[in-house]
Design a protein around this motif. Structure first.
Motif, short mmCIF file in Angstrom:
data_model
loop_
_atom_site.label_atom_id
_atom_site.label_comp_id
_atom_site.label_asym_id
_atom_site.label_seq_id
_atom_site.Cartn_x
_atom_site.Cartn_y
_atom_site.Cartn_z
N ALA A 1 -0.71 -15.03 -7.99
CA ALA A 1 -0.46 -14.41 -9.30
C ALA A 1 -1.11 -13.04 -9.36
O ALA A 1 -2.05 -12.72 -8.62
N ARG A 2 -0.58 -12.25 -10.26
CA ARG A 2 -1.14 -10.93 -10.60
C ARG A 2 -1.58 -11.01 -12.05
O ARG A 2 -0.77 -11.30 -12.93
N GLY A 3 -2.87 -10.78 -12.28
CA GLY A 3 -3.37 -10.95 -13.63
C GLY A 3 -4.49 -9.99 -13.94
O GLY A 3 -4.99 -9.28 -13.07
N PRO A 4 -4.93 -9.98 -15.21
CA PRO A 4 -5.91 -8.99 -15.64
C PRO A 4 -7.36 -9.42 -15.41
O PRO A 4 -7.74 -10.55 -15.69
N LEU A 5 -8.13 -8.50 -14.88
CA LEU A 5 -9.58 -8.55 -14.91
C LEU A 5 -10.05 -7.36 -15.76
O LEU A 5 -9.22 -6.54 -16.20
N TRP A 6 -11.35 -7.28 -15.98
CA TRP A 6 -11.85 -6.25 -16.89
C TRP A 6 -13.03 -5.50 -16.28
O TRP A 6 -13.91 -6.10 -15.67
N HIS A 7 -12.97 -4.18 -16.43
CA HIS A 7 -14.10 -3.30 -16.11
C HIS A 7 -14.57 -2.69 -17.42
O HIS A 7 -13.95 -1.77 -17.94
N GLU A 8 -15.62 -3.32 -17.97
CA GLU A 8 -16.06 -2.99 -19.33
C GLU A 8 -14.90 -3.22 -20.29
O GLU A 8 -14.45 -4.35 -20.43
N GLN A 9 -14.34 -2.19 -20.90
CA GLN A 9 -13.23 -2.39 -21.84
C GLN A 9 -11.88 -2.01 -21.26
O GLN A 9 -10.88 -1.96 -21.97
N THR A 10 -11.85 -1.78 -19.97
CA THR A 10 -10.62 -1.37 -19.29
C THR A 10 -10.02 -2.54 -18.53
O THR A 10 -10.71 -3.19 -17.73
N GLN A 11 -8.76 -2.82 -18.77
CA GLN A 11 -8.06 -3.88 -18.06
C GLN A 11 -7.63 -3.38 -16.68
O GLN A 11 -7.12 -2.27 -16.54
N VAL A 12 -7.85 -4.23 -15.67
CA VAL A 12 -7.51 -3.89 -14.29
C VAL A 12 -6.66 -5.03 -13.72
O VAL A 12 -7.02 -6.20 -13.84
N TRP A 13 -5.54 -4.69 -13.12
CA TRP A 13 -4.67 -5.72 -12.55
C TRP A 13 -5.20 -6.16 -11.19
O TRP A 13 -5.55 -5.34 -10.35
N SER A 14 -5.24 -7.48 -11.00
CA SER A 14 -5.75 -8.05 -9.76
C SER A 14 -4.73 -9.03 -9.18
O SER A 14 -3.88 -9.56 -9.89
N HIS A 15 -4.86 -9.27 -7.89
CA HIS A 15 -4.09 -10.31 -7.21
C HIS A 15 -5.05 -11.44 -6.88
O HIS A 15 -6.17 -11.22 -6.43
N TRP A 16 -4.58 -12.68 -7.06
CA TRP A 16 -5.43 -13.86 -6.89
C TRP A 16 -4.68 -14.88 -6.06
O TRP A 16 -3.49 -15.12 -6.27
#
Length: 266
Positions: free
Chosen positions: A79-94
């Protein structure tokens, strides 16, 4: 030949895991809960879900390559889903990955979904998509098919049998059968997220009848970092005739909230 299987817990014990992998130096590593963020803005990001805020190692593929520089890595994203860097959403692969010592003759591979399909717009509700990976490794002693998956997490059913879990076991068995040739041994492992005696194990036992965790009398595969009851999650299933020199469930050092499973073949 040394085979290690581990749920990496999103890399939360990165320093301990990296040091241990470099020392363990398995010929084949089957590893689940692998996070990959291309061009990550930071080495650590946050996974936020159900009121939880869990730190995730942002580029575990790079970490694995550094810890095991002599290995090839096959990454199987679920899946491709959101992680967070402080208040910024970052797309990740899991997903999961298989690391194979460079030079070992992998003659066949099969990768596919054992549940759902690739979720490109988010991780989605549980039970979420899951992948499986199988490879056929030629050896002078005889070829062996090694397969692993990360079994479904189902908050409502817990670790009980469900039709979806039975279906994912059948699909993983199908990946094995798609590359297995007459006379090949089989090893099927992973964090199956079920208890001993489950239907998942019964289905996979058609191909790999011996389950080494329970056969060896190990009291579970979770360590002190896992506070919940139910200490079984990870399994190592092998062919009846597979020759091996040792098997262990490693409780120390702690490199995840799961224990590594270590299998050594002649």
């Amino acid at each position: 030949m040394r085979l290690t299987c581990l749920n990496a817990w999103g890399g939360r014990m990165h320093a301990e895991l990296a040091d241990w992998l470099a020392q363990n130096d398995p010929d084949v590593l089957c590893i689940q809960e692998v996070v990959h963020v291309p061009n990550t803005p930071a080495p650590w990001l946050d996974y936020r879900d159900d009121g939880r805020n869990l730190p995730q190692r942002a580029d575990m593929l790079a970490d694995l390559a550094e810890a095991l520089p002599g290995h090839d890595i096959t990454f199987c994203p679920a899946a491709r889903g959101p992680l967070w860097h402080e208040q910024t959403q970052v797309w990740s692969h899991w997903g999961l990955a298989t690391c194979t010592r460079r030079g070992l003759p992998v003659t066949h591979q099969a990768q596919g979904f054992v549940h759902g399909e690739f979720g490109a717009e988010g991780f989605g509700p549980h039970p979420r998509s899951r992948t499986g990976h199988a490879l056929r490794l030629w050896r002078p002693e005889g070829a062996v098919v090694i397969a692993h998956m990360h079994g479904l997490r189902d908050p409502e059913a817990g670790k009980a049998d469900t039709p979806a879990r039975a279906a994912q076991a059948e699909r993983l068995a199908g990946l094995v059968e798609s590359i297995r040739q007459p006379g090949d041994e089989a090893i099927i492992c992973g964090d199956f997220n079920v208890l001993p005696g489950s239907e998942t194990l019964r289905i996979l036992s058609r191909l790999a009848p011996r389950e080494l965790v329970t056969e060896g009398g190990h009291p579970g595969t979770r360590n002190s970092l896992y506070p919940k009851p139910g200490r079984y999650a990870d399994y190592m299933m092998v062919s009846e005739t597979l020759a091996f020199t040792s098997f262990d469930v490693l409780h120390h050092p702690e490199v995840s909230d799961h224990c590594p499973l270590l299998l050594t073949l002649p």
